[in-house]
Design a protein around this motif. Structure first.
Motif, short mmCIF file in Angstrom:
data_model
loop_
_atom_site.label_atom_id
_atom_site.label_comp_id
_atom_site.label_asym_id
_atom_site.label_seq_id
_atom_site.Cartn_x
_atom_site.Cartn_y
_atom_site.Cartn_z
N SER A 6 0.83 -1.20 0.00
CA SER A 6 0.00 0.00 0.00
C SER A 6 0.87 1.25 0.00
O SER A 6 2.06 1.21 0.35
N SER A 7 0.26 2.36 -0.35
CA SER A 7 1.01 3.62 -0.38
C SER A 7 1.51 3.98 1.02
O SER A 7 2.64 4.46 1.18
N LYS A 8 0.69 3.73 2.03
CA LYS A 8 1.10 4.08 3.39
C LYS A 8 2.22 3.17 3.89
O LYS A 8 3.08 3.60 4.67
N GLN A 10 -4.34 -2.72 -1.62
CA GLN A 10 -4.74 -1.42 -2.15
C GLN A 10 -6.14 -1.06 -1.66
O GLN A 10 -6.73 -0.07 -2.11
N ASN A 11 -6.69 -1.85 -0.74
CA ASN A 11 -7.97 -1.55 -0.14
C ASN A 11 -7.82 -0.32 0.76
O ASN A 11 -7.06 -0.35 1.74
N LYS A 12 -8.51 0.75 0.44
CA LYS A 12 -8.30 2.01 1.15
C LYS A 12 -8.68 1.90 2.62
O LYS A 12 -8.04 2.52 3.48
N TRP A 13 -9.73 1.15 2.91
CA TRP A 13 -10.15 1.01 4.31
C TRP A 13 -9.06 0.30 5.12
O TRP A 13 -8.71 0.75 6.22
N THR A 28 -4.83 0.35 -9.00
CA THR A 28 -5.58 1.60 -8.88
C THR A 28 -5.16 2.52 -10.03
O THR A 28 -4.16 2.26 -10.71
N ALA A 36 -5.82 -0.07 4.32
CA ALA A 36 -4.58 0.70 4.33
C ALA A 36 -4.67 1.91 5.26
O ALA A 36 -3.65 2.36 5.79
N ALA A 37 -5.87 2.41 5.48
CA ALA A 37 -6.04 3.58 6.35
C ALA A 37 -5.61 3.29 7.79
O ALA A 37 -5.34 4.21 8.56
N GLY A 82 -3.14 -3.85 6.48
CA GLY A 82 -3.07 -2.70 5.59
C GLY A 82 -1.74 -2.52 4.90
O GLY A 82 -1.49 -1.49 4.27
#
Length: 530
Positions: free
Chosen positions: A162-164, A428-431, A255, A433-434, A424
């Motif tokens: 993930s980006s984070k 790439q699931n935003k929830w 994404t 990864a948040a 996370g």
């Protein structure tokens, strides 16, 4: 009120569950032909699939003991978690290891440890331990690079992670002074927070490809020029988990941002070719490396898993003949793997690190080339004893991947390929990864790397040396198992490591090519741009 409605309202709490159970039973008996267990044992058959689904987690926390789990056992994970959180990572009442088990590592301490005198760099920073060699200096590259850290973050792509997660690692690497390998997925904004970066190029040439998917030298030059924190380029020939197969990024993980960075289409799996199109044999690869190094000015290396040795021998012979070649070689053990791989490949194709590295090191050492190459080791080496064993065998740097993932929260759920990583990290699931707090996780990544370096140095000093590069094949013994005897690495792998030219930690500290925190001016300029 209608009696039926009154009865239903008064008994709602058991009628609704009963209706649901009966509905499931009817569906299982009359409509389910795909699962025999559910058909033959309606309702209760679902428990079997539930237990199968959560079985790995149940065994991980309840059934398995501290030392038996794979790929990383509970003791290993606990050490990483405690180190990353700056908690007590000691253990009490002695070891719970079976020290007579075959392959157990014994590091031989000296009678008198190395004495840190006043003014030594490790008095000020107990975790200061750069690479003993300068990457690219032997081949006279325009921009040689000495990594500030002997422990660095291995290749893991944005898209797979993930980006984070990538941002956390990059910011942790910046603080630790280690470099961050991009993985083959291209250079993302999340690699760009100031840490030294090794830009990896796979067979898909993501980020430096033309419209047909071929390598673009113009895009490579532009990328390097725009991003001065890119300190070296690594061409991935293969990786430990799936040599002979290209990387795979499932469509669910693609994404719009990932597609833009990789220059690929949305909605379908991205499968890298098994082979490079820019070269097809050893001489062509050497010519290609020289072209990229000349046009970018950066050191260029290769990464590969190991099996057959013929082409490695050809490479070494040509390097000796031409006086050119890769500036560094990353050997990836077959036990590696952070994403997805077919089980047959992950289990059986390519050699584990210790066998792979020893074979390749000997090929180059026998031809007098070991001083021209920086050897990078990868494959479950993110622990002090395993890392020092790699240094004793001839490694100059170790790369950590899954260990770095665990430092930022990975729980070894082993669902990286599903886009459902509960931590996370590999999604790439935003929830999901948040849930990754970049400020907190970057600090934990830094703590883990710093702790590993510190303990590596402490054991090195216990052996009477100043730097891990001084470890030899005679400083480590392996248990032989049932006969309760040990054998030195030198006798097990049939070679002696070539002595590294090391003139003290102070000389390294003063090196003009030193990366990491030494790049103060460059980092200041980068901060001003951002």
């Amino acid at each position: 009120m209608d009696p039926i409605l009154h009865f239903f309202m008064n008994h709602f709490w058991w009628i609704v569950p009963l209706v649901l159970i009966v509905s499931v039973a009817i569906k299982d008996i009359f409509f389910n032909r795909a699962h025999t267990i559910k058909h033959n044992f309606p309702v209760v058959g679902h428990l079997r699939y539930l237990l199968e689904k959560i079985g790995p987690e149940m065994r991980q926390y309840i059934v398995a003991n501290n030392r038996e789990e794979l790929p990383f056992n509970r003791s290993q994970r606990s050490w990483i978690y405690a180190s990353s959180k700056r908690e007590n990572n000691y253990q009490g009442f002695g070891t719970d290891q079976d020290q007579n088990a075959a392959g157990h590592i014994f590091i031989n301490p000296a009678m008198f440890p190395f004495n840190l005198k006043a003014g030594h760099p490790n008095i000020e920073d107990p975790a200061f331990v750069p690479c003993a060699k300068v990457i690219g200096l032997a081949n006279k590259r325009k921009k040689p690079f000495r990594p500030y850290s002997i422990v660095n973050i291995s290749a893991m792509s944005y898209g797979s992670l993930s980006s984070k997660a990538v941002e956390s690692m990059n910011k942790g690497a910046l603080k630790a002074g280690c470099y961050h390998n991009t993985g083959e997925g291209g250079l993302a904004p999340y690699h760009s927070f100031g840490a030294d970066v090794v830009f990896q190029v796979g067979t898909g040439y993501f980020g430096v490809r033309d419209e047909l998917g071929n390598f673009s030298m113009e895009k490579m030059e532009a990328l390097v020029k725009k991003n001065p924190f890119v300190k070296a380029i690594e061409f991935k020939l293969s990786q430990g988990a799936k040599p002979g197969k290209g990387g795979v990024l499932p469509a669910a993980k693609i994404t719009p941002e990932v597609a833009e960075i990789r220059q690929v289409a949305m909605g379908k799996d991205v499968i890298s070719p098994a082979c490079h199109s820019a070269f097809s044999n050893v001489p062509e690869m050497m010519d290609f490396i020289e072209m990229v190094a000349d046009r970018t000015g950066l050191p260029v290396g290769i990464k590969s898993a190991v099996g057959k040795l013929e082409m490695w021998e050809e490479l070494a012979d040509l390097m000796a003949e031409r006086g050119t070649g890769p500036d560094f070689i990353t050997i990836d053990g077959g036990e590696g793997g952070t994403g997805a791989a077919p089980p047959a490949f992950a289990d059986h194709v390519s050699l584990p690190f210790s066998y792979a590295f020893s074979k390749i090191y000997k090929v180059f050492a026998e031809r007098g080339l070991s001083d021209r190459i920086v050897f990078i080791a990868s494959g479950k080496l993110g622990f002090p004893a395993k890392a020092l064993t790699a240094f004793a065998m001839g490694a100059d740097i170790i790369n950590v991947a899954r260990e770095a993932m665990m430092s930022i929260g990975c729980i070894q759920a082993q669902v990286c390929h599903t886009n459902r990583c509960p931590a996370g990290v590999a999604t790439q699931n935003k929830w999901l990864a948040a849930g990754v707090d970049v400020t907190l996780k970057s600090e934990r990544c830094y703590n883990y790397i710093k702790t590993l370096r510190k303990e590596l140095l402490e054991i090195t000093h216990a052996c009477g040396y100043e730097h891990p590069c001084q470890m030899t094949m005679r400083d480590v013994d392996l248990s032989m198992g049932d006969n309760n005897m040990t054998i030195k690495l030198r006798d097990s792998y049939k070679y002696d490591k070539v002595k590294v030219n090391f003139n003290g930690m102070q000389e390294i500290k003063d090196c003009p090519y030193l990366g990491g925190p030494a790049r103060k001016q460059e980092k200041q300029e980068l901060a001003e741009v951002k």
